[in-house]
Design a protein around this motif. Structure first.
Motif, PDB file in Angstrom:
ATOM      1  N   PRO A 140       0.746  -1.111   0.042  1.00 22.85           N
ATOM      2  CA  PRO A 140      -0.023   0.047  -0.210  1.00 22.85           C
ATOM      3  C   PRO A 140       0.946   1.309  -0.099  1.00 22.85           C
ATOM      4  O   PRO A 140       1.768   1.462   0.724  1.00 22.85           O
ATOM      5  N   GLY A 141       0.530   2.216  -0.890  1.00 21.37           N
ATOM      6  CA  GLY A 141       1.261   3.291  -0.977  1.00 21.37           C
ATOM      7  C   GLY A 141       2.582   3.414  -1.710  1.00 21.37           C
ATOM      8  O   GLY A 141       3.186   4.388  -1.888  1.00 21.37           O
ATOM      9  N   ARG A 142       3.118   2.403  -2.197  1.00 21.54           N
ATOM     10  CA  ARG A 142       4.216   2.037  -3.002  1.00 21.54           C
ATOM     11  C   ARG A 142       4.257   2.575  -4.312  1.00 21.54           C
ATOM     12  O   ARG A 142       3.167   2.153  -5.113  1.00 21.54           O
ATOM     13  N   ALA A 143       5.384   3.393  -4.894  1.00 24.95           N
ATOM     14  CA  ALA A 143       5.262   3.822  -6.244  1.00 24.95           C
ATOM     15  C   ALA A 143       6.113   2.867  -7.060  1.00 24.95           C
ATOM     16  O   ALA A 143       7.464   2.531  -6.372  1.00 24.95           O
ATOM     17  N   LEU A 144       6.050   2.335  -8.212  1.00 18.12           N
ATOM     18  CA  LEU A 144       6.775   1.544  -8.995  1.00 18.12           C
ATOM     19  C   LEU A 144       7.441   2.737  -9.526  1.00 18.12           C
ATOM     20  O   LEU A 144       7.078   3.857 -10.039  1.00 18.12           O
ATOM     21  N   PRO A 145       8.888   2.670 -10.096  1.00 15.91           N
ATOM     22  CA  PRO A 145       9.666   3.272 -11.052  1.00 15.91           C
ATOM     23  C   PRO A 145       9.043   3.886 -12.116  1.00 15.91           C
ATOM     24  O   PRO A 145       8.377   3.100 -12.976  1.00 15.91           O
ATOM     25  N   ALA A 146       8.979   4.984 -12.509  1.00 16.17           N
ATOM     26  CA  ALA A 146       8.583   5.737 -13.836  1.00 16.17           C
ATOM     27  C   ALA A 146       9.160   4.880 -14.894  1.00 16.17           C
ATOM     28  O   ALA A 146      10.205   4.618 -14.942  1.00 16.17           O
ATOM     29  N   HIS A 147       8.463   4.489 -15.797  1.00 15.41           N
ATOM     30  CA  HIS A 147       8.884   3.663 -17.069  1.00 15.41           C
ATOM     31  C   HIS A 147       7.975   3.862 -18.410  1.00 15.41           C
ATOM     32  O   HIS A 147       6.805   4.023 -18.138  1.00 15.41           O
TER      33      HIS A 147
END
Length: 218
Positions: A140-147
């Protein structure tokens, strides 16, 4: 991973994806993804039923073609049908996965052999039919690297939700991304985001170095 396109034509909308599903032109993992979507959102089945009706009418109007070795083919079909064993009786389990997905991977969510890829991000991966197939668990709340993508990526949300530059994707929604989409999915804060992804090409990290490092660390 085998280099191939998921389909020869470009897919950029859910309607186009459904049309390929009805035409039978999707690789098996993508077909399972769409079938699972229809289990989770049966209201969308009406559009698929309409496409299937049109395809059936076109088939009825097509000229007939004789089947070679008809008797031998019928014998093989009947022989294979009689040899299918009855399905095993399984103990009751937590049923988060749609039946199509559960049959495809062979287990339920509680039995997924997760592998930690990043802090707050777990994955189960396999290659099949020229596609990379992933089950994903995002804290929850985790962002994955922009890609962005060097091919096509389909993501079906099974539980929870994520938000990116295009909006919100919740249970039963399908995210379609390709080289034109540069996004940074962020799981919502109330529960983990669990998803099923099918892609035919690798991702390419984007964004600033500072943001990338922060997202990788989690």
């Amino acid at each position: 991973m085998t280099e191939r396109r998921m389909v020869h034509e470009h897919i950029d909308t859910i309607d186009a994806l459904m049309a390929h599903y009805v035409a039978g032109s999707l690789p098996e993992p993508a077909r399972v993804l769409v079938q699972s979507h229809l289990e989770m959102k049966p209201d969308n089945r009406s559009f698929v039923n309409g496409l299937e009706l049109l395809a059936g009418e076109a088939l009825e109007n097509a000229p007939g073609v004789a089947i070679a070795d008809r008797e031998q083919r019928l014998e093989a079909i009947f022989a294979s049908a009689s040899s299918v064993p009855p399905p095993p009786v399984a103990r009751p389990k937590l049923t988060l996965f749609p039946r199509a997905l559960r049959d495809f991977v062979g287990f339920e969510v509680e039995d997924v052999p997760w592998r930690k890829r990043l802090p707050g991000f777990k994955e189960y991966s396999l290659d099949m039919d020229g596609c990379e197939v992933n089950l994903m668990w995002i804290r929850p709340g985790r962002a994955l690297p922009a890609h962005t993508h060097k091919g096509m990526e389909l993501i079906l949300i099974l539980d929870g939700a994520f938000n990116d530059e295009r909006g919100r994707f919740g249970p039963g929604d399908i995210s379609i991304a390709d080289e034109t989409v540069d996004h940074r999915p962020v799981a919502e804060k109330d529960r983990p985001c669990i998803a099923f992804a099918v892609s035919d090409g690798p991702v390419r990290l984007t964004g600033s170095l500072r943001q990338m490092i922060g997202d990788l660390i989690g």
